[in-house]
Design a protein around this motif. Sequence first.
Motif, short mmCIF file in Angstrom:
data_model
loop_
_atom_site.label_atom_id
_atom_site.label_comp_id
_atom_site.label_asym_id
_atom_site.label_seq_id
_atom_site.Cartn_x
_atom_site.Cartn_y
_atom_site.Cartn_z
N SER A 23 57.06 3.32 22.66
CA SER A 23 56.90 4.77 22.58
C SER A 23 57.15 5.41 23.94
O SER A 23 57.82 6.45 24.03
CB SER A 23 55.50 5.14 22.10
OG SER A 23 55.28 4.68 20.79
N SER A 57 56.13 16.80 22.79
CA SER A 57 56.03 15.36 23.05
C SER A 57 55.03 15.07 24.18
O SER A 57 54.58 13.93 24.31
CB SER A 57 57.39 14.77 23.38
OG SER A 57 57.89 15.29 24.58
N HIS A 60 52.09 13.70 22.70
CA HIS A 60 52.24 12.28 22.36
C HIS A 60 51.89 11.41 23.57
O HIS A 60 51.22 10.39 23.43
CB HIS A 60 53.66 12.00 21.90
CG HIS A 60 53.79 10.72 21.14
ND1 HIS A 60 54.67 10.58 20.11
CD2 HIS A 60 53.18 9.53 21.26
CE1 HIS A 60 54.58 9.35 19.63
NE2 HIS A 60 53.69 8.69 20.33
N GLU A 85 44.54 13.62 18.17
CA GLU A 85 45.20 12.99 17.03
C GLU A 85 45.56 14.02 15.96
O GLU A 85 46.63 13.93 15.36
CB GLU A 85 44.34 11.89 16.43
CG GLU A 85 45.05 11.15 15.32
CD GLU A 85 44.31 9.94 14.82
OE1 GLU A 85 44.59 9.53 13.68
OE2 GLU A 85 43.45 9.40 15.54
N MET A 88 48.57 15.52 16.95
CA MET A 88 49.70 14.58 16.76
C MET A 88 50.24 14.63 15.33
O MET A 88 51.41 14.36 15.10
CB MET A 88 49.26 13.15 17.10
CG MET A 88 49.32 12.84 18.57
SD MET A 88 50.98 12.96 19.24
CE MET A 88 51.81 11.69 18.33
N TYR A 89 49.40 14.98 14.37
CA TYR A 89 49.89 15.13 13.00
C TYR A 89 50.92 16.25 12.93
O TYR A 89 51.93 16.13 12.23
CB TYR A 89 48.74 15.39 12.02
CG TYR A 89 47.75 14.26 11.90
CD1 TYR A 89 48.13 12.93 12.06
CD2 TYR A 89 46.42 14.51 11.63
CE1 TYR A 89 47.23 11.90 11.95
CE2 TYR A 89 45.49 13.48 11.51
CZ TYR A 89 45.91 12.18 11.67
OH TYR A 89 45.01 11.16 11.56
N LEU A 92 54.04 15.00 14.56
CA LEU A 92 54.75 14.11 13.64
C LEU A 92 55.63 14.91 12.69
O LEU A 92 56.75 14.50 12.37
CB LEU A 92 53.75 13.26 12.85
CG LEU A 92 54.33 12.25 11.88
CD1 LEU A 92 55.16 11.21 12.60
CD2 LEU A 92 53.22 11.58 11.09
N TYR A 95 58.67 15.73 14.60
CA TYR A 95 59.53 14.55 14.68
C TYR A 95 60.32 14.38 13.38
O TYR A 95 61.51 14.06 13.41
CB TYR A 95 58.71 13.30 14.95
CG TYR A 95 58.09 13.20 16.31
CD1 TYR A 95 58.45 14.05 17.35
CD2 TYR A 95 57.13 12.24 16.58
CE1 TYR A 95 57.87 13.95 18.60
CE2 TYR A 95 56.55 12.12 17.83
CZ TYR A 95 56.92 12.98 18.83
OH TYR A 95 56.35 12.87 20.07
N LEU A 96 59.65 14.56 12.25
CA LEU A 96 60.34 14.43 10.96
C LEU A 96 61.40 15.52 10.80
O LEU A 96 62.51 15.25 10.30
CB LEU A 96 59.33 14.49 9.81
CG LEU A 96 58.45 13.26 9.64
CD1 LEU A 96 57.35 13.53 8.63
CD2 LEU A 96 59.29 12.07 9.21
N VAL A 136 59.08 7.91 14.69
CA VAL A 136 58.18 8.26 13.59
C VAL A 136 57.40 7.03 13.15
O VAL A 136 56.18 7.08 12.95
CB VAL A 136 58.97 8.88 12.41
CG1 VAL A 136 58.11 8.97 11.16
CG2 VAL A 136 59.51 10.25 12.79
N THR A 139 54.83 6.19 15.75
CA THR A 139 53.73 7.15 15.72
C THR A 139 52.77 6.82 14.58
O THR A 139 51.54 6.81 14.77
CB THR A 139 54.27 8.58 15.57
OG1 THR A 139 55.18 8.85 16.63
CG2 THR A 139 53.15 9.60 15.59
N LEU A 140 53.30 6.55 13.41
CA LEU A 140 52.44 6.17 12.29
C LEU A 140 51.70 4.87 12.57
O LEU A 140 50.51 4.73 12.24
CB LEU A 140 53.27 6.04 11.01
CG LEU A 140 53.84 7.34 10.45
CD1 LEU A 140 54.80 7.06 9.31
CD2 LEU A 140 52.72 8.26 10.00
#
Length: 166
Positions: A23, A57, A60, A85, A88-89, A92, A95-96, A136, A139-140
């Motif tokens: 990462s 980021s 992150h 966190e 971070m959702y 994410l 990111y998607l 991604v 991250t998950l």
Amino acid sequence: MTAPRNFPQSQRALSWKTCYFLSLGILPVLIVLNFYGLYSNRFYFLKIDNYIFPIFSLLHFVFLYVMRFKIREGEYPDPVMRNVEYGMYAVLMIYLFKCFDTLYILMSYNNYQAYIIPETFLPVGFLTLGLQVFLVVLTLLSFWYRKALVGVYDFEQIDENMNSWQ
């Protein structure tokens, strides 16, 4: 710290440290590639839109730092970690979105074949898409490692330990 025994074999191959360092390596590369224009083969540093990904980021990087600290010190999750966190959702989702945006640009290749498209369009595009998808997944996986190695967010325990002056 090694993975607990109840981890599936696939997660044992990608340990927390590997996930952490991958990462840390992928994020700066994607930040640089974020400024790159696939159609024009140039970097655009004056477009405000290109700064959204690097700014988000940063969260992150903070999440990775907090995770590493909690794992190294053997501490339990706290409200600050929980809030990071939860942020971070949202990251994410960004990111998607970037994955789908890059995929959309790559799929438009046939629409613009009559125009002059740089030779680097497909190689850099597929590299960017691959790194975004891998980010991604990492991250998950880091969310999963947080739950397994740091612990779940036990709100009753967090409330009891909230008073740090005692």
